[in-house]
Design a protein around this motif. Structure first.
Motif, short mmCIF file in Angstrom:
data_model
loop_
_atom_site.label_atom_id
_atom_site.label_comp_id
_atom_site.label_asym_id
_atom_site.label_seq_id
_atom_site.Cartn_x
_atom_site.Cartn_y
_atom_site.Cartn_z
N LYS A 1 0.82 -1.21 0.00
CA LYS A 1 0.00 0.00 0.00
C LYS A 1 0.86 1.26 0.00
N ARG A 2 1.80 1.34 0.93
CA ARG A 2 2.61 2.56 1.06
C ARG A 2 3.61 2.73 -0.08
N GLY A 3 4.18 1.59 -0.51
CA GLY A 3 5.24 1.69 -1.50
C GLY A 3 4.77 1.71 -2.93
N LEU A 4 3.63 1.08 -3.22
CA LEU A 4 3.19 0.95 -4.61
C LEU A 4 1.77 1.45 -4.85
N PHE A 5 0.83 0.92 -4.09
CA PHE A 5 -0.58 1.12 -4.38
C PHE A 5 -1.01 2.58 -4.22
N THR B 1 -13.18 0.69 -5.99
CA THR B 1 -12.58 -0.36 -5.17
C THR B 1 -11.08 -0.17 -4.98
N LEU B 2 -10.49 0.72 -5.76
CA LEU B 2 -9.07 1.04 -5.60
C LEU B 2 -8.87 2.34 -4.84
N VAL B 3 -9.71 3.33 -5.14
CA VAL B 3 -9.54 4.66 -4.55
C VAL B 3 -9.78 4.64 -3.04
N VAL B 4 -10.86 3.97 -2.61
CA VAL B 4 -11.20 3.99 -1.19
C VAL B 4 -10.10 3.38 -0.32
N PRO B 5 -9.67 2.13 -0.58
CA PRO B 5 -8.60 1.58 0.28
C PRO B 5 -7.28 2.33 0.16
N ALA B 6 -7.01 2.90 -1.01
CA ALA B 6 -5.76 3.65 -1.17
C ALA B 6 -5.74 4.90 -0.32
N MET B 7 -6.89 5.55 -0.16
CA MET B 7 -6.96 6.80 0.58
C MET B 7 -7.31 6.62 2.06
N LEU B 8 -7.70 5.41 2.43
CA LEU B 8 -8.04 5.16 3.83
C LEU B 8 -6.77 5.09 4.67
N PRO B 9 -6.76 5.72 5.84
CA PRO B 9 -5.54 5.71 6.67
C PRO B 9 -5.28 4.39 7.37
N ARG B 10 -6.16 3.40 7.24
CA ARG B 10 -5.96 2.09 7.85
C ARG B 10 -6.05 1.00 6.79
N ALA C 1 -14.68 -1.50 12.00
CA ALA C 1 -15.52 -0.46 11.39
C ALA C 1 -15.95 -0.91 10.00
N LEU C 2 -17.14 -0.48 9.62
CA LEU C 2 -17.63 -0.67 8.26
C LEU C 2 -17.45 0.63 7.50
N VAL C 3 -16.82 0.58 6.36
CA VAL C 3 -16.67 1.76 5.50
C VAL C 3 -17.63 1.57 4.34
N LEU D 1 -14.83 -8.13 11.39
CA LEU D 1 -15.23 -6.92 12.11
C LEU D 1 -15.02 -7.10 13.62
N ARG D 2 -15.35 -8.27 14.13
CA ARG D 2 -15.19 -8.52 15.56
C ARG D 2 -13.72 -8.58 15.96
N GLU D 3 -12.86 -8.90 15.00
CA GLU D 3 -11.41 -8.92 15.27
C GLU D 3 -10.80 -7.53 15.20
N GLY D 4 -11.61 -6.52 14.91
CA GLY D 4 -11.10 -5.15 14.88
C GLY D 4 -10.65 -4.67 13.52
N LYS D 5 -11.04 -5.37 12.46
CA LYS D 5 -10.63 -4.97 11.11
C LYS D 5 -11.62 -3.99 10.50
N VAL D 6 -11.17 -3.30 9.47
CA VAL D 6 -12.01 -2.38 8.71
C VAL D 6 -12.46 -3.10 7.44
N VAL D 7 -13.76 -3.16 7.23
CA VAL D 7 -14.32 -3.84 6.07
C VAL D 7 -15.05 -2.82 5.19
N GLY D 8 -14.74 -2.82 3.91
CA GLY D 8 -15.40 -1.93 2.97
C GLY D 8 -16.61 -2.59 2.34
N ILE D 9 -17.65 -1.80 2.09
CA ILE D 9 -18.87 -2.35 1.51
C ILE D 9 -19.54 -1.28 0.65
N PHE D 10 -20.15 -1.72 -0.44
CA PHE D 10 -20.95 -0.84 -1.29
C PHE D 10 -22.41 -1.27 -1.11
N PRO D 11 -23.18 -0.55 -0.27
CA PRO D 11 -24.53 -1.00 0.04
C PRO D 11 -25.47 -1.12 -1.16
N GLU D 12 -25.20 -0.41 -2.24
CA GLU D 12 -26.06 -0.54 -3.42
C GLU D 12 -25.93 -1.90 -4.09
#
Length: 244
Positions: free
Chosen positions: A8-12, A48-57, A36-38, A109-120
């Motif tokens: 993520k930091r070096g390439l993505f 699907t590329l922009v959101v994880p690239a710009m997320l601080p976690r 957290a749910l994003v 989610l219960r393990e403390g991870k951030v999960v992305g979702i597109f509700p539509e």
């Protein structure tokens, strides 16, 4: 530094910044720790590329289970990559297999991870926002994690810079005891979609995007209703245990 952080930091993230030059607002709203749910609107494959690239976690997405099966050298590389960056396999066949896939997301989610979702549930066929699926509500109520709304603009290829706006986390813990109450699930989903709508500035259609896409493919006309925002005209269900 693990593989995901290096990638993520070096390439993505640098590649996304150079290619798209996105403008990012509100990253301070993303919780620094804990699950957290994003939840974002979906107008382009670039989302699907922009959101994880710009997320601080670090963030993971559910992806169709077929991508994790190595049937050729290329699919082997793809499956290895998805596993390396912690993407979650999602079986879409229905029944027990789909239920087990949902358990994988709940565990993350219960393990403390951030999960992305597109509700539509799919990309918008015309740039407008469509009705949200209640999966986002089920996940939020089952785990108690906050939902971070994200409004995306201009992520379709073009001359305009994409805009990524993170909104304040939404807390639905008051409805945790509602179980599978349909009114509560719809209310929570509409609240999430309304927050995304306010960030994205899209016109809102009270219809499911998949249905509209199917009609367009089949050459059928379909009447849709535009509302000022999701949930318009609906009354919020009482909070469990309240005297209302």
């Amino acid at each position: 530094m693990n593989w995901y952080t290096f990638f993520k930091r070096g390439l993505f993230t640098p590649a996304i910044r150079v290619l798209l030059r996105p403008r990012v607002l509100g990253r301070e709203h993303v919780p620094r720790t804990g699950g957290a749910l994003v939840a974002a609107n979906h107008v382009s494959g670039w989302d699907t590329l922009v959101v994880p690239a710009m997320l601080p976690r670090q963030m993971t997405f559910p992806a169709k289970a077929e991508l994790f099966v190595a049937r050729s050298p290329v699919s082997w590389v793809v499956s290895r990559f998805l596993k390396a960056v912690d993407i979650l396999p999602m079986d879409r066949a229905g029944g027990r297999a789909s239920a087990s896939s949902m358990d994988v997301v709940l565990d993350a989610l219960r393990e403390g991870k951030v999960v992305g979702i597109f509700p539509e549930g799919t990309r918008s066929p015309d740039g407008r926002m469509y009705r949200g699926r209640t999966g986002v509500a089920r996940l939020a109520l089952a785990t108690g994690v906050p939902v971070v709304p994200v409004g995306l603009r201009n992520t379709r290829p073009g001359w305009r810079r994409p805009v990524v706006r993170f909104g304040p986390p939404l807390d639905f813990s008051a409805y945790a005891g509602a179980g599978n109450d349909r009114d509560v699930l719809r209310h929570v989903t509409d609240e999430v979609m309304a927050a995304i709508h306010d960030l994205s500035g899209q016109r809102y259609v009270e219809a499911y995007a998949n249905g509209v896409k199917t009609a367009l493919k089949e050459g059928r006309s379909i009447d849709v209703v535009e509302l000022d925002r999701p949930g318009q005209g609906r009354v919020a269900p009482p909070v469990p245990g309240s005297r209302s």
